[in-house]
Every structure is written in C-alpha cells, then in structure tokens.
Design an enzyme around this catalytic site. Structure first.
Site, PDB file in Angstrom:
ATOM      1  N   GLY A 190       0.811  -1.217   0.000  1.00 49.27           N
ATOM      2  CA  GLY A 190       0.000   0.000   0.000  1.00 49.27           C
ATOM      3  C   GLY A 190       0.839   1.260   0.000  1.00 49.27           C
ATOM      4  O   GLY A 190       2.031   1.227  -0.296  1.00 49.27           O
ATOM      5  N   HIS A 197       4.396   1.577  -7.988  1.00 48.05           N
ATOM      6  CA  HIS A 197       3.360   0.535  -7.948  1.00 48.05           C
ATOM      7  C   HIS A 197       2.484   0.611  -9.199  1.00 48.05           C
ATOM      8  O   HIS A 197       2.117  -0.409  -9.776  1.00 48.05           O
ATOM      9  CB  HIS A 197       2.473   0.714  -6.713  1.00 48.05           C
ATOM     10  N   LYS A 231      13.412  -2.467  -8.011  1.00 48.13           N
ATOM     11  CA  LYS A 231      13.822  -1.650  -6.862  1.00 48.13           C
ATOM     12  C   LYS A 231      14.221  -2.543  -5.684  1.00 48.13           C
ATOM     13  O   LYS A 231      15.190  -2.287  -4.993  1.00 48.13           O
ATOM     14  CB  LYS A 231      12.652  -0.742  -6.495  1.00 48.13           C
ATOM     15  N   VAL A 245      11.083   3.001 -10.960  1.00 53.63           N
ATOM     16  CA  VAL A 245      10.520   4.320 -11.284  1.00 53.63           C
ATOM     17  C   VAL A 245      11.125   5.336 -10.317  1.00 53.63           C
ATOM     18  O   VAL A 245      11.192   5.094  -9.106  1.00 53.63           O
ATOM     19  CB  VAL A 245       8.981   4.305 -11.179  1.00 53.63           C
ATOM     20  N   SER A 264       7.568   4.110  -0.690  1.00 54.02           N
ATOM     21  CA  SER A 264       6.590   4.574   0.304  1.00 54.02           C
ATOM     22  C   SER A 264       7.313   5.209   1.483  1.00 54.02           C
ATOM     23  O   SER A 264       6.789   6.099   2.146  1.00 54.02           O
ATOM     24  CB  SER A 264       5.736   3.399   0.786  1.00 54.02           C
TER      25      SER A 264
HETATM   26  P1  AMP Z   1       6.067  -2.240  -1.394  1.00 52.70           P
HETATM   27  O1  AMP Z   1       4.656  -1.753  -1.326  1.00 52.70           O
HETATM   28  O2  AMP Z   1       7.090  -1.210  -1.043  1.00 52.70           O
HETATM   29  O3  AMP Z   1       6.260  -3.564  -0.732  1.00 52.70           O
HETATM   30  O4  AMP Z   1       6.329  -2.499  -2.932  1.00 52.70           O
HETATM   31  C1  AMP Z   1       5.461  -3.319  -3.680  1.00 52.70           C
HETATM   32  C2  AMP Z   1       6.109  -3.592  -5.009  1.00 52.70           C
HETATM   33  O5  AMP Z   1       6.342  -2.375  -5.685  1.00 52.70           O
HETATM   34  C3  AMP Z   1       7.466  -4.283  -4.862  1.00 52.70           C
HETATM   35  O6  AMP Z   1       7.585  -5.291  -5.837  1.00 52.70           O
HETATM   36  C4  AMP Z   1       8.432  -3.171  -5.089  1.00 52.70           C
HETATM   37  O7  AMP Z   1       9.664  -3.596  -5.610  1.00 52.70           O
HETATM   38  C5  AMP Z   1       7.687  -2.331  -6.110  1.00 52.70           C
HETATM   39  N1  AMP Z   1       8.210  -0.980  -6.105  1.00 52.70           N
HETATM   40  C6  AMP Z   1       8.418  -0.184  -5.032  1.00 52.70           C
HETATM   41  N2  AMP Z   1       9.005   0.972  -5.406  1.00 52.70           N
HETATM   42  C7  AMP Z   1       9.164   0.908  -6.749  1.00 52.70           C
HETATM   43  C8  AMP Z   1       9.724   1.793  -7.730  1.00 52.70           C
HETATM   44  N3  AMP Z   1      10.231   2.969  -7.393  1.00 52.70           N
HETATM   45  N4  AMP Z   1       9.722   1.386  -9.009  1.00 52.70           N
HETATM   46  C9  AMP Z   1       9.216   0.176  -9.363  1.00 52.70           C
HETATM   47  N5  AMP Z   1       8.677  -0.699  -8.493  1.00 52.70           N
HETATM   48  C10 AMP Z   1       8.658  -0.339  -7.201  1.00 52.70           C
END
Ligand code: AMP
Length: 282
Positions: free
Chosen positions: A32, A38, A151, A178, A188
């Site tokens: 989230g 995301h 990432k 990104v 986040s």
């Molecule tokens: P999280 O909500 O932080 O657990 O991230 C969920 C998914 O989004 C994970 O697979 C992360 O690697 C991906 N994610 C988080 N930040 C980025 C970003 N800046 N660019 C691409 N994917 C991301």
C-alpha cells in the site's frame, strides 16, 4: 474494481476466471501507500494479463522488532483510487488475522542462503516474512504472473528461487525502477524524509549512476567500482551506508568482475530511514 477481504473470495475470483478459460491472471503484491512505482507494476500486469489483482497488506512478519511496522504509511482510500484508475479488477486487502490465522505460531517459508544476503543480512527474518506472505498470496490467487519492482532486487532473487524450489507455476516478472525527476527511487518510505534528508537521499542514485557510467566506460573491477560508489557517499557523510555490493542477481553472491546482468545494490540510512537503490549493469 472489487475489494476482497478474504482468501476464499480471492480464490473464488481466480478459479472462476480459470474455469471460464482463456484468462491470464496477474498479481501485484504491495504494502500500500501506492505511488507511481506501484502504478507501473499494475500497468505492466494489465498489458500482459486479462485480469489483475493488486494486494495491499502491510505484512507484519517481514518487519523486525525495531522496524517501522506500526508507523508504515497507510492510505487505503487513495490506494483504491490508484489501483482502480490503473485498471485493477480486484484489490485484495485482508486483515492480519486472515493471512495469519494462528498468529505468530505460523507455518513459514524459508529460502536458505539468499535470505541471509544483502537486505537479509541487515534485516534478519525479513525475507522469511516476504517469502511466507507471497506464498500465501500465490496459493490463494494462483496467478500466472506476479509483478515485482527491480527496486527490491534481492526480493526478486529470493522469490525467483522460492518459485523454482516449490515448482510454482507463477512467473515472477521484474519491472524497472521508477524514479522522481531528480533520480530518487520512489518508495513509500520517502514520506518519512524531512526536506533536508530528501536532498541527502539523492546520494544513493548518484552512486548508482556513477557505477553505471564507469561500467559504460569499460571498468569491470568490482573493488574499483565499489570504491567509486563509496567515494560518492563520502560527499554526503550524514548518510550511513548499510551495504554497497556487486553481486550475481540470481545467487546474490559477490562477484569480482562485473558482467552484463551483474547487480549493483546499495542500502543506506538517511536519518532514521533506510533506503535502497540499485542497477542491473549492462
Ligand atoms: P512495497 O509496497 O514497497 O512492498 O512495494 C510493492 C512492489 O512495488 C514491490 O515489488 C516493489 O519492488 C515495487 N516498487 C516499489 N518501489 C518501486 C519503484 N520505485 N519502481 C518500481 N517498483 C517499485
């Protein structure tokens, strides 16, 4: 977009689609506080799958006892709006008890060796929590493809090993990082940064770019590349390096000579916020 709260609802959604035939199910697991990173995963899933579920679950088992589980940003309404706007068909947002019906006395999934490397070395138990919750999501949704960000490159390696070891049918798709216009990788956790810290945090992407440009100029020696990365960090001494490493992306083992596909990964503390960044070297 349907909001589902239970594993049985998610399973039914997936099984109905499969029974109908011809569908490809994509899953985008998240915690989230959704941002453009995301959104890019949801878009990639939409492009390759007929139906996409986004999961939204702040997974307690992947946080250490002194980490930020309770203060992790939560933004349910905004997350629903973003997921829906990007074309997700389902938002799966279970309660903790739904995914951990027996609380801490849970069955866990352990990926040995890889789970102790990079972030796993500084966050004991982190990848055990990640592998466990992703297994639960895969078993519930039975996705054809699951989308993760490069990432979290070590996470991708751990999950690829897990799906190979468990002979799961889900393909792990890694999507590019990104970034904000100034280079900071979206996260986040960037919400924790005070304005001065946000400026200091740019040292991570600067170090990544420095390593990439040295490789482009022909440098291959890991110790030279890592020394250059550390030199970049030296210009921002308030930022504390957790690790800076050149590793094989599949095994997360340190390498001596960079080659196409080598992962340069860095983690650092900016105040009380731990940030990560990386590049796959070409
Ligand atoms: P999280 O909500 O932080 O657990 O991230 C969920 C998914 O989004 C994970 O697979 C992360 O690697 C991906 N994610 C988080 N930040 C980025 C970003 N800046 N660019 C691409 N994917 C991301």
């Amino acid at each position: 977009m349907q909001v589902l709260r239970t594993v049985s609802e998610l399973r039914l959604w997936s099984r109905d689609l499969r029974a109908a035939g011809g569908n490809i199910i994509g899953l985008v697991p998240t915690m989230g506080a959704l941002h453009a990173g995301h959104a890019s995963l949801i878009r990639a899933a939409r492009a390759q799958c007929t139906h996409v579920a986004v999961s939204l679950f702040v997974n307690p088992t992947q946080f250490g006892p002194n980490e930020d589980f309770t203060r992790y940003p939560r933004a349910f309404e905004a997350d629903c709006a973003l997921a829906e706007a990007e074309g997700a068909g389902v938002l799966f947002a279970p309660a903790v008890e739904e995914l951990y019906p027996n609380g801490a006395d849970s069955t866990f999934v352990e990926v040995p060796v890889l789970s102790e490397r990079l972030d796993g070395a500084s966050r004991p138990g982190h990848f055990r929590g990640v592998a466990t919750v992703v297994s639960k999501l895969f078993i519930a949704a039975e996705p054809d493809r699951a989308y993760f960000g490069q990432k979290d490159a070590a996470q991708v390696a751990v999950l690829r090993r897990m799906t190979a070891d468990l002979r799961l049918a889900t393909e792990i798709v890694a999507c590019p990082i990104v970034r904000d216009a100034d280079g900071l990788a979206l996260s986040s956790r960037n919400a924790y940064l005070a304005p001065a810290e946000r400026a200091q945090a740019l040292v991570l992407s600067r170090a990544v770019r420095r390593v990439e440009s040295l490789v482009a100029e022909g440098e291959r020696c890991a110790s030279t590349l890592l020394a250059a990365a550390r030199e970049v960090f030296a210009a921002e001494p308030v930022v504390r390096i957790d690790y800076a490493a050149l590793v094989d992306w599949a095994t997360l083992e340190p390498i001596v000579t960079a080659a196409p596909g080598t992962l340069f990964a860095v983690a650092a503390w900016v105040g009380s916020t731990r940030l990560i960044d990386n590049a796959i070297l070409s």
